[in-house]
Design a protein around this motif. Structure first.
Motif, short mmCIF file in Angstrom:
data_model
loop_
_atom_site.label_atom_id
_atom_site.label_comp_id
_atom_site.label_asym_id
_atom_site.label_seq_id
_atom_site.Cartn_x
_atom_site.Cartn_y
_atom_site.Cartn_z
N UNK A 170 -47.21 52.38 110.73
CA UNK A 170 -46.02 51.77 110.03
C UNK A 170 -45.54 52.85 109.26
N UNK A 171 -44.14 53.14 109.84
CA UNK A 171 -43.24 54.00 108.69
C UNK A 171 -41.92 53.29 108.96
N UNK A 172 -41.26 53.31 107.91
CA UNK A 172 -39.91 52.62 107.90
C UNK A 172 -38.84 53.68 107.28
N UNK A 173 -37.76 53.72 107.96
CA UNK A 173 -36.66 54.66 107.57
C UNK A 173 -35.65 53.54 106.96
N UNK A 174 -35.74 53.73 105.64
CA UNK A 174 -34.87 53.07 104.56
C UNK A 174 -33.91 53.79 103.76
N UNK A 175 -32.76 53.07 102.97
CA UNK A 175 -32.09 53.70 102.09
C UNK A 175 -32.36 53.04 100.71
N UNK A 176 -32.15 53.93 99.74
CA UNK A 176 -32.31 53.57 98.32
C UNK A 176 -30.89 53.67 97.81
N UNK A 177 -30.42 52.43 97.32
CA UNK A 177 -29.11 52.31 96.90
C UNK A 177 -29.15 51.80 95.06
N UNK A 178 -28.34 52.50 94.46
CA UNK A 178 -28.15 52.21 92.89
C UNK A 178 -26.94 51.11 92.94
N UNK A 179 -27.49 50.36 92.15
CA UNK A 179 -26.57 48.91 91.67
C UNK A 179 -26.21 49.10 90.11
N UNK A 180 -25.08 49.49 89.79
CA UNK A 180 -24.70 49.45 88.46
C UNK A 180 -24.53 47.99 87.98
N UNK A 181 -25.37 47.82 86.86
CA UNK A 181 -25.20 46.39 86.13
C UNK A 181 -24.87 46.32 84.76
N UNK A 182 -23.86 45.49 84.25
CA UNK A 182 -23.61 44.90 82.94
C UNK A 182 -24.32 43.98 82.70
#
Length: 293
Positions: free
Chosen positions: A89-101
């Motif tokens: 098992x190997x998964x190709x994924x994205x890491x996404x930044x979410x700016x939060x107040x």
């Protein structure tokens, strides 16, 4: 070496097969569901009309005039077997930044508006979640919540809603909170909610029962302007990793202006996620994987 749970298959009427990997929420079960549904889409088996991955299960809809239930079940069992070895098992994924107040005026207003539906009407949702998790210092809570990477385990309910679960954290250390005693009739779009150990960002205004702790400066769905860098109207993809970044009111305003102007660019990077290494190293592996993101 850890083993992945054995899948139980059930028929749902004449058009569905429901595959339950585990009853409880386990990251390992979600990895397996993601791998199997990805393989199903890749094979493009005639007769399959829809594939939906969930937290610890998946659902397949099929046309019985094209493929029989028994033949499809044989396919699913064969794929399930190949995806039960963690080494494979190997998964190709994205890491996404979410700016939060965090602890913003809008979610504080909604806490007040719907306090009659809450177990602790004398507190804001933010204060309630802090108390439920033993935090007395606001900044310490924000640091804990924003430093944890979250795995998108399921997308659904309202279009664009993404349930995300903390990665690399022992269950006793996860930030958790019970839902409202009675759901709100309205929830602001882009608000961050916590229910159990799951987080959601509400894509649009609508009902909801998760505890609201802040506002995302960026949209997770855009029905009007196609998001070209994402190749989709929706930000979330099952298997992706979201990472919150705490921002203040001033930066929130700047980002919102860039979003409205169409100039905002999501910060993201592509990753290869190994469920085996995650099981063996836990938080250490996630730290290696995400680096200084």
């Amino acid at each position: 070496m850890f083993t992945l749970p054995e899948t139980n298959f059930n028929f749902g009427g004449d058009e569905y097969i429901y595959a339950e990997i585990s009853r409880d929420m386990r990251v390992e079960s979600n990895f397996k569901a993601l791998a199997i549904t990805a393989e199903l889409r890749k094979r493009n088996i005639p007769g399959i009309t829809d594939i939906a991955s969930s937290n610890a299960s998946y659902l397949v809809r099929y046309n019985p005039d094209i493929i029989s239930a028994r033949d499809l079940l044989d396919y699913l069992r064969e794929i399930d077997l190949t995806k039960s070895n963690p080494k494979e098992l190997n998964l190709s994924v994205r890491m996404v930044e979410i700016p939060i107040w965090y602890d913003d005026p809008v979610t504080r207003e909604y806490s007040e508006r719907f306090k009659d539906r809450h177990d602790s009407p004398d507190m804001t949702n933010f204060e309630y979640v802090m108390r439920m998790n033993g935090f007395k210092d606001k900044e310490a809570f924000i640091e804990k919540h924003s430093s944890t990477p979250y795995l998108i385990t399921m997308v659904g309910f309202l279009p664009g809603t993404a349930w995300h679960f903390p990665l690399g954290i022992h269950p006793e250390e996860m930030i958790q909170a019970p839902k409202y005693a009675s759901p709100r009739t309205n929830t602001p779009a882009r608000s961050i909610g916590i229910g159990g150990a799951f987080n959601v960002i509400y894509p649009v205004n609508g009902p909801g029962s998760y505890q609201l702790v802040g506002m995302s400066a960026v949209p997770v769905v855009d029905h009007e302007k196609y998001l070209p860098e994402l190749d989709s109207y929706f930000l979330a993809r099952a298997g992706d990793i979201w990472k919150y970044r705490s921002i203040d009111e001033s930066e929130y305003g700047r980002i919102r202006a860039a979003v409205e102007e169409g100039t905002y660019k999501y910060r993201m990077k592509n990753l290869e996620l190994s469920p085996l290494e995650y099981a063996e190293k836990g938080h250490g592996y996630i730290h290696e994987l995400t680096g200084d993101f």
